[in-house]
Design a protein around this motif. Structure first.
Motif, PDB file in Angstrom:
ATOM      1  N   ASP A  34      -5.864  -1.553   6.898  1.00  0.00           N
ATOM      2  CA  ASP A  34      -5.562  -1.013   5.579  1.00  0.00           C
ATOM      3  C   ASP A  34      -6.846  -0.971   4.738  1.00  0.00           C
ATOM      4  O   ASP A  34      -7.622  -1.921   4.728  1.00  0.00           O
ATOM      5  CB  ASP A  34      -4.522  -1.925   4.908  1.00  0.00           C
ATOM      6  CG  ASP A  34      -3.916  -1.323   3.659  1.00  0.00           C
ATOM      7  OD1 ASP A  34      -4.686  -0.950   2.753  1.00  0.00           O
ATOM      8  OD2 ASP A  34      -2.687  -1.256   3.572  1.00  0.00           O
ATOM      9  N   GLU A  91      -1.223   5.048   3.779  1.00  0.00           N
ATOM     10  CA  GLU A  91      -1.864   4.055   4.633  1.00  0.00           C
ATOM     11  C   GLU A  91      -1.114   3.913   5.957  1.00  0.00           C
ATOM     12  O   GLU A  91      -1.718   3.744   7.020  1.00  0.00           O
ATOM     13  CB  GLU A  91      -1.941   2.698   3.927  1.00  0.00           C
ATOM     14  CG  GLU A  91      -3.020   2.594   2.872  1.00  0.00           C
ATOM     15  CD  GLU A  91      -4.425   2.683   3.448  1.00  0.00           C
ATOM     16  OE1 GLU A  91      -4.623   2.320   4.633  1.00  0.00           O
ATOM     17  OE2 GLU A  91      -5.330   3.131   2.731  1.00  0.00           O
ATOM     18  N   ASN A 134      -7.239  -1.370   1.801  1.00  0.00           N
ATOM     19  CA  ASN A 134      -7.242  -2.391   0.753  1.00  0.00           C
ATOM     20  C   ASN A 134      -7.613  -3.772   1.298  1.00  0.00           C
ATOM     21  O   ASN A 134      -7.713  -4.735   0.538  1.00  0.00           O
ATOM     22  CB  ASN A 134      -5.859  -2.472   0.095  1.00  0.00           C
ATOM     23  CG  ASN A 134      -5.502  -1.189  -0.632  1.00  0.00           C
ATOM     24  OD1 ASN A 134      -6.168  -0.809  -1.579  1.00  0.00           O
ATOM     25  ND2 ASN A 134      -4.457  -0.510  -0.164  1.00  0.00           N
ATOM     26  N   SER A 172       0.827  -1.207   0.000  1.00  0.00           N
ATOM     27  CA  SER A 172       0.000   0.000   0.000  1.00  0.00           C
ATOM     28  C   SER A 172       0.864   1.262   0.000  1.00  0.00           C
ATOM     29  O   SER A 172       2.040   1.212   0.379  1.00  0.00           O
ATOM     30  CB  SER A 172      -0.926   0.007   1.219  1.00  0.00           C
ATOM     31  OG  SER A 172      -1.868  -1.038   1.137  1.00  0.00           O
TER      32      SER A 172
END
Length: 217
Positions: A127, A111, A129, A107
């Motif tokens: 995170d 982040e 993601n 990332s």
């Protein structure tokens, strides 16, 4: 000003994180560590508000085990995991073991900063993601007992630090040097470990450590 410890087995990663974190207001990296053992010893010394730690720092203790051990002993030190592992099992176990945040190495830097900011405020962070399902959340139960480790829970904090080093083949003298204790103290810890785990030979201790994912090569 919050004091941050950066733990990663790659010097270039530690350097990059230190530069990034020190640019943020209210945060300052006060030390670095290359292994879980080094990170543990530094946290023990005190003065660490946040630990940014990789899960894989071989050879040594498994990062998930280090996370639980440090969280149990020093609950006020907030742990942010920065890892390449995006598997649900790693993420779930890390949070269950006491990590307040989990960020992927793949990332962007934002982040990491967001994660640090959020956990510094006392909240957990994943995170953006990482997509957690209801099933994942159910598995993160901080009150659950890890039956898989069994008698490992009976080991003292120091014995849990010594165990992976013994299993990895370090001599008593080398362990004493790493942990800043005497060789006689190492011998005593080793005897206690073997007795508590009901293990009688070194090879069985290695098998135990591997089976329960306590060490990484």
């Amino acid at each position: 000003m919050l004091s941050v410890l950066v733990a990663d087995d790659h010097a270039v990663v530690r350097s990059g994180l230190t530069y990034l974190i020190n640019k943020q207001p209210g945060l300052r990296v006060v030390d670095e560590a290359a292994t879980g053992t080094e990170a543990s010893l530094r946290v023990e010394e005190g003065g660490i508000d946040i630990l940014v730690m990789d899960l894989s720092m071989p050879p040594g203790e498994n990062g998930l085990v280090t996370t639980k051990r440090l969280h149990d002993a020093f609950p006020k030190t907030k742990i942010l995991i920065l890892s390449m592992h995006d598997e649900r099992t790693y993420i779930n176990q890390a949070i269950k073991n006491g990590a307040m945040g989990y960020v992927l190495k793949s990332s962007p830097d934002t982040e990491v900063i967001r994660g640090l900011t959020v956990i510094a405020s006392g909240k957990k962070y994943l995170d953006s993601n990482i997509k957690m399902t209801a099933s994942d959340i159910d598995k993160i139960n901080p009150d659950a007992t890890d039956v898989e480790l069994g008698s490992y829970q009976a080991l003292s904090k120091r014995e849990r630090e010594v165990l992976p080093l013994i299993a990895l083949g370090y001599s008593n003298k080398e362990i004493a040097t790493k942990l800043f204790i005497s060789t006689k103290t190492v011998e005593a810890h080793k005897a206690n470990i073997m007795r508590k785990l009901d293990i009688h030979v070194h090879v069985d201790l290695v098998r135990y450590a591997i089976k329960h994912h306590l060490i990484e090569f």
